[in-house]
Design a protein around this motif. Structure first.
Motif: not given
Length: 141
Positions: A44-48, A87-93
């Motif tokens: 869940g650390r990378l944007r889908a 930019a590529y990290a999932a929100p909240g990372t």
């Protein structure tokens, strides 16, 4: 690695269909990256919506920054990569702090550097003043 080895930067952003060994190594690196993407998605650390093509875009952008800034603002690429990771990290990372922005004077030198013709390395003669090989700064006499 792109900043330390300009030839490596080119290899990352180009394809060489007739160089079978090189292409095999590139394919191996690409498959390793796909594995990292899978892990990033699983945690869940990378944007889908991050894709393998986004990595190619990042590498091309970084190669451009490294080439453009050269020795005028050598660590500017670190800032770009930090911004792209955000930019590529999932929100909240949680991410490490960004590298400091380059000094305005350093970016100005890089911009001036871009306006000069690249020196030719295939000539046995040193460059003539005013042809891109001199060390004068914009506005110097």
């Amino acid at each position: 690695m792109q900043a330390a080895d300009r030839g490596f930067a080119d290899v990352l952003t180009m394809t060489f269909p007739v160089a079978k060994t090189l292409e095999a190594h590139r394919a191996g690196a690409y498959n390793g990256f796909l594995e990292l993407m899978t892990r990033g998605n699983a945690t869940g650390r990378l944007r889908a919506d991050f894709t393998a093509e986004d990595l190619v875009i990042l590498l091309m952008a970084n190669a451009g920054v490294v080439a453009a800034t050269g020795d005028a603002a050598t660590d500017t690429w670190r800032r770009l990569v930090g911004q792209m990771l955000r930019a590529y990290a999932a929100p909240g990372t949680d991410l490490p702090a960004l590298e400091p922005a380059p000094a305005p004077a350093a970016l100005h030198r890089a911009m001036i550097r871009l306006t000069r013709p690249a020196p030719r390395h295939d000539s046995p003669h040193p460059p003539r003043p005013g042809t891109g090989g001199d060390t004068k700064r914009h506005g110097d006499r």
